[in-house]
Write a protein that holds these residues in place. Sequence first.
Motif, PDB file in Angstrom:
ATOM      1  N   GLY A  42       0.819  -1.214   0.000  1.00 60.06           N
ATOM      2  CA  GLY A  42       0.000   0.000   0.000  1.00 60.06           C
ATOM      3  C   GLY A  42       0.850   1.260   0.000  1.00 60.06           C
ATOM      4  N   LEU A  43       1.971   1.264   0.728  1.00 63.01           N
ATOM      5  CA  LEU A  43       2.863   2.435   0.739  1.00 63.01           C
ATOM      6  C   LEU A  43       3.455   2.703  -0.642  1.00 63.01           C
ATOM      7  CD1 LEU A  43       4.730   1.936   4.150  1.00 63.01           C
ATOM      8  CD2 LEU A  43       2.969   3.631   3.590  1.00 63.01           C
ATOM      9  N   LEU A  44       3.684   1.641  -1.423  1.00 63.26           N
ATOM     10  CA  LEU A  44       4.170   1.836  -2.784  1.00 63.26           C
ATOM     11  C   LEU A  44       3.153   2.619  -3.606  1.00 63.26           C
ATOM     12  CD1 LEU A  44       5.647  -1.710  -3.580  1.00 63.26           C
ATOM     13  CD2 LEU A  44       6.860   0.320  -2.763  1.00 63.26           C
ATOM     14  N   GLY A  45       1.878   2.335  -3.382  1.00 69.17           N
ATOM     15  CA  GLY A  45       0.841   3.078  -4.082  1.00 69.17           C
ATOM     16  C   GLY A  45       0.825   4.547  -3.698  1.00 69.17           C
ATOM     17  N   LEU A  46       1.091   4.838  -2.433  1.00 66.87           N
ATOM     18  CA  LEU A  46       1.142   6.245  -2.003  1.00 66.87           C
ATOM     19  C   LEU A  46       2.342   6.956  -2.603  1.00 66.87           C
ATOM     20  CD1 LEU A  46       0.172   5.884   1.783  1.00 66.87           C
ATOM     21  CD2 LEU A  46      -1.303   6.421  -0.166  1.00 66.87           C
ATOM     22  N   VAL A  47       3.469   6.238  -2.730  1.00 64.93           N
ATOM     23  CA  VAL A  47       4.668   6.841  -3.338  1.00 64.93           C
ATOM     24  C   VAL A  47       4.393   7.252  -4.780  1.00 64.93           C
ATOM     25  CG1 VAL A  47       7.028   6.359  -4.090  1.00 64.93           C
ATOM     26  CG2 VAL A  47       6.285   5.668  -1.802  1.00 64.93           C
ATOM     27  N   LEU A  48       3.660   6.424  -5.514  1.00 61.10           N
ATOM     28  CA  LEU A  48       3.409   6.699  -6.935  1.00 61.10           C
ATOM     29  C   LEU A  48       2.114   7.459  -7.171  1.00 61.10           C
ATOM     30  CD1 LEU A  48       4.421   3.284  -8.601  1.00 61.10           C
ATOM     31  CD2 LEU A  48       5.816   5.332  -8.231  1.00 61.10           C
ATOM     32  N   TRP A  49       1.441   7.911  -6.131  1.00 65.03           N
ATOM     33  CA  TRP A  49       0.120   8.532  -6.300  1.00 65.03           C
ATOM     34  C   TRP A  49       0.142   9.687  -7.296  1.00 65.03           C
ATOM     35  CZ3 TRP A  49      -4.691   7.222  -4.864  1.00 65.03           C
ATOM     36  CH2 TRP A  49      -5.695   8.193  -4.946  1.00 65.03           C
ATOM     37  N   ASP A  50       1.109  10.584  -7.155  1.00 70.57           N
ATOM     38  CA  ASP A  50       1.200  11.744  -8.049  1.00 70.57           C
ATOM     39  C   ASP A  50       2.164  11.512  -9.197  1.00 70.57           C
ATOM     40  OD1 ASP A  50      -0.614  13.617  -7.401  1.00 70.57           O
ATOM     41  OD2 ASP A  50       0.681  14.804  -6.084  1.00 70.57           O
ATOM     42  N   ILE A  51       2.873  10.390  -9.187  1.00 65.08           N
ATOM     43  CA  ILE A  51       3.903  10.151 -10.197  1.00 65.08           C
ATOM     44  C   ILE A  51       3.386   9.256 -11.313  1.00 65.08           C
ATOM     45  CG2 ILE A  51       6.210   9.182 -10.571  1.00 65.08           C
ATOM     46  CD1 ILE A  51       6.823   9.816  -7.640  1.00 65.08           C
ATOM     47  N   ASN A  52       2.659   8.203 -10.951  1.00 62.67           N
ATOM     48  CA  ASN A  52       2.162   7.233 -11.923  1.00 62.67           C
ATOM     49  C   ASN A  52       0.754   6.816 -11.498  1.00 62.67           C
ATOM     50  OD1 ASN A  52       1.612   5.044 -13.572  1.00 62.67           O
ATOM     51  ND2 ASN A  52       3.647   4.138 -13.392  1.00 62.67           N
ATOM     52  N   PRO A  53      -0.285   7.263 -12.200  1.00 66.72           N
ATOM     53  CA  PRO A  53      -1.667   6.953 -11.793  1.00 66.72           C
ATOM     54  C   PRO A  53      -1.958   5.456 -11.721  1.00 66.72           C
ATOM     55  CG  PRO A  53      -1.640   8.680 -13.453  1.00 66.72           C
ATOM     56  CD  PRO A  53      -0.238   8.161 -13.373  1.00 66.72           C
TER      57      PRO A  53
END
Length: 381
Positions: free
Chosen positions: A83-94
Amino acid sequence: MMRIATPTPDSLLGSLGAPYLRWQAGVQVFWLIALIQAPLMARGFAWSWFGPTIATIPVFLYCYLRTFTGPVRQLPMHAIAIGLLGLVLWDINPVGLGYLLYGCMIPSYTGRLRIWLTAAGITFVVVGGLTLLLHTDQARMVVVVLGGFLGGLGNYVYVRSARRDLELRLSQSEVRRLATLAERERIGRDLHDLLGHTLSLITLKSELAKRLALADPERARQEMEEVERVARHTLGEVRAAVTGLRVGDLRSELVSARLMLEASGISLRVELPDSIDLPQATEAALSLVVREAVTNIHRHSRATDARVLVTFEGNTMSVRIVDNGCGGLAAHGNGVNGMRERVRAAGGALRIDSPPRKGTTLDITMPVADTAPRISRENAA
């Protein structure tokens, strides 16, 4: 790497070993193609999104692999990491919101509703907060909420069902093992009681005949005739006792059936001959047919009462399996086809009557040697 990929005994694959889980674990990693391809087609190559995206993939693969091969108690930790990986990419890769979907769904594999709902709730709150704070497209939040909930619900239901089936199979195996052990002990006691006395009698009469062979030949001949009579009688009793071993398979199967149905709240009544002399192949086929029929009652019938009736008429054995469930059993499903083939291979016939909402009746007829069995009625509690 081999150690990481090897399932531990308390892992999903180690404890359940379900082929569906292996298939699911392999297929679901293909979404990583979209993680790279979608932004590449939409924005073109740029290290600003490509570098962080590539860096997250090894972490995801490790946590995802350990989801299936590591201890179940560690699933929440793997879910948090993904889940933290998803937060890292939230604004970088939809497309990175896929990590959030996995983080939401993985706790459902624990089979514990509270753990899964807690993880899903935290994920939904975090995603909703990011959407409002960063003014992100709300469609992404909807995807995470609906996808995470529906996917997690499917995983939760599947794992719970797989674990119940596993527990049931283990219970049936244990019952069959105990029934077989009890039958062997019974045969051992019978043979000991039967042969111990008889062999002692034969020994004494043989010694007496030997001493009388010269002094009184006529008396010695009478003693040997008595030895012969006792030996023949004992041989018949031994054969009858050993025949009981072959009957045990069907009886053990019915014991397992009673355990399965009573666990589902279904009472089982059995009318079974006290003694059945069946060929081993015929009894094995009949046991498997009874197992499949009872499994169908347990899984699909929604019945409250079931009955197994075994009768003989001349050289024909009839087995009727009845339930008062919902009916509508398909006449040509895989399970029914398997039962029909086994009965046909034994020279018998299978007939099914399963009108909707009126229960199901299976009538099995098999040719057997002429017997005169006595019926015993066993009423389930």
